[in-house]
Design an enzyme around this catalytic site. Structure first.
Site, short mmCIF file in Angstrom:
data_model
loop_
_atom_site.label_atom_id
_atom_site.label_comp_id
_atom_site.label_asym_id
_atom_site.label_seq_id
_atom_site.Cartn_x
_atom_site.Cartn_y
_atom_site.Cartn_z
N TYR A 111 76.78 -20.65 15.94
CA TYR A 111 76.32 -19.46 15.21
C TYR A 111 74.96 -19.70 14.57
O TYR A 111 74.09 -18.83 14.57
CB TYR A 111 77.35 -19.08 14.13
CG TYR A 111 77.04 -17.78 13.43
CD1 TYR A 111 77.50 -16.57 13.96
CD2 TYR A 111 76.27 -17.74 12.27
CE1 TYR A 111 77.22 -15.36 13.34
CE2 TYR A 111 75.97 -16.55 11.65
CZ TYR A 111 76.45 -15.36 12.18
OH TYR A 111 76.15 -14.16 11.55
N PHE A 163 55.83 5.12 23.95
CA PHE A 163 57.03 4.96 24.75
C PHE A 163 58.13 5.71 24.03
O PHE A 163 58.10 5.88 22.81
CB PHE A 163 57.38 3.48 24.94
CG PHE A 163 58.56 3.28 25.85
CD1 PHE A 163 58.51 3.68 27.17
CD2 PHE A 163 59.74 2.71 25.39
CE1 PHE A 163 59.59 3.53 28.02
CE2 PHE A 163 60.83 2.54 26.22
CZ PHE A 163 60.75 2.95 27.55
N THR A 164 59.13 6.16 24.78
CA THR A 164 60.14 7.07 24.23
C THR A 164 60.83 6.52 22.98
O THR A 164 60.87 7.18 21.94
CB THR A 164 61.18 7.39 25.31
OG1 THR A 164 61.66 6.15 25.88
CG2 THR A 164 60.58 8.24 26.42
N ASP A 254 52.95 -4.62 22.53
CA ASP A 254 54.21 -4.53 23.27
C ASP A 254 53.98 -5.24 24.59
O ASP A 254 53.33 -4.71 25.49
CB ASP A 254 54.60 -3.07 23.48
CG ASP A 254 55.92 -2.91 24.25
OD1 ASP A 254 56.39 -3.90 24.83
OD2 ASP A 254 56.46 -1.79 24.29
N LYS A 297 62.61 -7.17 30.68
CA LYS A 297 61.44 -7.04 31.55
C LYS A 297 60.69 -8.37 31.61
O LYS A 297 60.63 -9.00 32.65
CB LYS A 297 60.53 -5.91 31.05
CG LYS A 297 61.17 -4.53 31.12
CD LYS A 297 60.22 -3.46 30.65
CE LYS A 297 60.85 -2.07 30.68
NZ LYS A 297 61.10 -1.57 32.04
N ARG A 420 60.03 10.84 34.18
CA ARG A 420 59.09 10.43 33.15
C ARG A 420 58.09 11.57 32.93
O ARG A 420 56.89 11.44 33.08
CB ARG A 420 58.34 9.16 33.56
CG ARG A 420 59.21 7.93 33.74
CD ARG A 420 59.56 7.20 32.43
NE ARG A 420 60.57 7.85 31.63
CZ ARG A 420 61.21 7.28 30.61
NH1 ARG A 420 60.94 6.03 30.27
NH2 ARG A 420 62.10 7.94 29.92
N PHE A 486 66.74 12.55 27.56
CA PHE A 486 66.71 12.12 28.96
C PHE A 486 67.81 11.13 29.28
O PHE A 486 68.18 10.96 30.44
CB PHE A 486 65.34 11.52 29.31
CG PHE A 486 65.00 10.25 28.59
CD1 PHE A 486 65.30 9.02 29.15
CD2 PHE A 486 64.39 10.28 27.34
CE1 PHE A 486 64.99 7.84 28.50
CE2 PHE A 486 64.08 9.10 26.68
CZ PHE A 486 64.37 7.89 27.25
#
Length: 513
Positions: A111, A163-164, A254, A297, A420, A486
């Site tokens: 942990y 970005f969303t 990002d 990613k 998109r 979406f």
């Protein structure tokens, strides 16, 4: 016809320091010098071999029609068993290497004080040069931490493009997102190599208009997602960081799509040709205050990371990790995924590793462009992006052309893409629709998953849809969520165009799947 996808591949056991030697030996344009003797045979060359595969199936066209309608014409709501080629996203669905899979067996699930986290920190140090590392369960969790720490009601966050989920976190806390991407980024067809670049003069004017004290941060999105995965140049990123430092505003990168962006830097930007990938990563981390990324990613695993060369920033965000994510040595991540992430970060230094996405995407974009299909050019990262405003030019925004084209492509080929466009926007505060600058249907290309024959199948089926575009009609909401609609909103066809499309498919293809 290939009825499998690759879920693991082998690259051979290559120590991290060898990745740098490979980068030094690249030719001037940043690519490995592999040339086919017969130029007509030139295709992207895989630098791996397949070790494990997963069986796929392609439903008959009538069943595909039923599946998309049952899903409310929302490709997110399709069941994977009903999908032949899943091109929804490249997030968390890429082929892991043999070394990543092997690394998962050494996980330390303590942990606190986990050796697994120490290995993640070592990988972040090697790749970015940052000693200060915070874990989170995925990229949007990092966005939440950043927003909680720095966004106050009435403040603005400036970025090349939103970005969303980034926008949702900022507006939820009373902030506003302002986009200052260069106008060239919104031109669907172009030969401009860096369409994700900031308009630097507009950035400075926006800061002056709102006052530096009212800017929560300036966010640079590598591989700008919603305008076609378009890269940002190194020169532009560094210029944005300099402007932030001048105004004493936090700069944030990002880096979720940074490995694609670095590939484009090395192949399209003169100053990067002779730099190693590691030198580019380290230079960015030395100039930009905070870096975060989704490990779904960057790293081809799961989880998220926030890092900085300056402990001041991670100390300011540290308290939110146990509050929202978990203890500071796992942050909500599963430890086996952390081990895969660490190995994946080392591999992200290797051009033979990071070129697979951009080169396969470029191949697909060229195939579509040669067919006359309207597609965003130049090819970016993530996938091929269809320009649906040109695909169905007479369809109004409020009938959601990008979603309609996506439904048509699924019916035609069992191919799941992602809308998109306007569906991916959120309504204005007064309830009016915010129409997207670009109506895109994204066909993501998961890395090292699909074969070239499958990519050619995609191009062929999209070409058929393009040739029958006059059949495609619009969509209307049957259930519209207030936030991130979406993901789980539902729509139905206007009229009976989908049944007409099936009839045309059967006329052209007969009994073929």
């Amino acid at each position: 016809m290939v009825f499998f996808k690759v879920i693991m591949f082998a690259i051979g056991r290559v120590p991290a320091d060898i990745f740098e030697k490979r980068n030094i030996n690249q030719n001037n344009n940043g690519k490995m010098p592999v040339k086919f003797y017969k130029s007509e045979n030139q295709v992207p060359l895989e630098m791996h071999k397949v070790r494990v595969v997963q069986k796929l199936r392609l439903l008959p066209v009538e069943e595909r029609l039923r599946a998309i309608q049952d899903a409310g014409n929302n490709t997110f709501l399709l069941q994977n068993r009903d999908v032949y080629l899943d091109m929804l996203t490249d997030s968390g669905v890429n082929g892991m290497s043999d070394l990543q899979t092997a690394a998962m067996f050494q996980a330390d699930d303590s942990y606190a004080g986990s050796e697994t986290f120490n290995r993640v920190k070592a990988a972040v140090k090697e790749v970015f040069g940052c000693d200060n590392v915070l874990p989170a369960h995925q990229g949007r969790a990092c966005e939440n931490i950043l927003a909680e720490a720095y966004v106050k009601p009435g403040q603005v966050a400036i970025m090349n493009f939103h970005f969303t989920t980034t926008k949702a976190h900022i507006t939820r806390l009373g902030g506003e997102v302002i986009e200052v991407v260069s106008r060239k980024g919104l031109e669907p067809t172009s030969d401009n190599p860096f369409k994700g670049d900031f308009d630097l003069e507009e950035l400075k004017a926006t800061i002056e208009k709102h006052g530096a004290e009212n800017v929560a941060f300036v966010r640079i999105e590598a591989g700008t997602n919603l305008i076609g995965g378009q890269p940002v140049s190194l020169e532009n990123m560094l210029a944005v960081a300099d402007i932030c430092h001048k105004y004493k505003i936090k700069s944030v990168l990002d880096a979720s799509l940074l490995q694609d962006n670095v590939y484009f830097m090395k192949t399209r930007e003169a100053q990067c040709k002779y730099m190693t990938t590691r030198e580019i990563y380290h230079l960015l981390a030395s100039k930009i205050d905070i870096i975060y990324f989704s490990a779904r990613k960057l790293g081809f695993s799961r989880g998220g990371i926030i890092c900085s060369v300056d402990a001041k920033y991670t100390n300011e965000m540290m308290e939110y990790i146990p509050l929202y994510e978990g203890f500071l040595t796992y942050g909500g991540m599963e430890v086996r995924s952390m081990e895969a992430l660490a190995q994946g970060l080392y591999e992200s230094l290797d051009m033979e590793y990071i070129n697979q996405g951009p080169e396969f995407i470029s191949y697909l974009v060229k195939e579509l462009d040669d067919y006359g299909v309207p597609v965003i050019t130049p090819a970016g990262g993530l996938g091929a992006h269809l320009n649906c405003s040109a695909f169905v030019p007479d369809m109004p925004h409020d009938q959601y052309p990008a979603a309609a084209v996506g439904a048509a492509i699924y019916i035609a080929g069992g191919i799941r893409g992602m809308e998109r466009g306007t569906v991916s926007e959120q309504r204005e505060a007064d309830g009016t629709e915010r129409f997207a600058e670009l109506e895109l249907q994204r066909l993501a290309v998961p890395r090292r998953v699909y074969t070239l024959s499958q990519i050619k199948y995609v191009a062929d089926r999209v070409k058929w849809v393009w040739d029958n575009r006059h059949i495609i009609g619009g969509l209307q909401w049957t259930m519209e969520p207030k936030v991130l609609r979406f993901f789980f909103g539902r729509m139905k066809e206007i009229g009976h165009w989908q049944e007409d499309l099936v009839a045309k498919f059967k006329e052209d293809f007969g009994d073929s799947l």
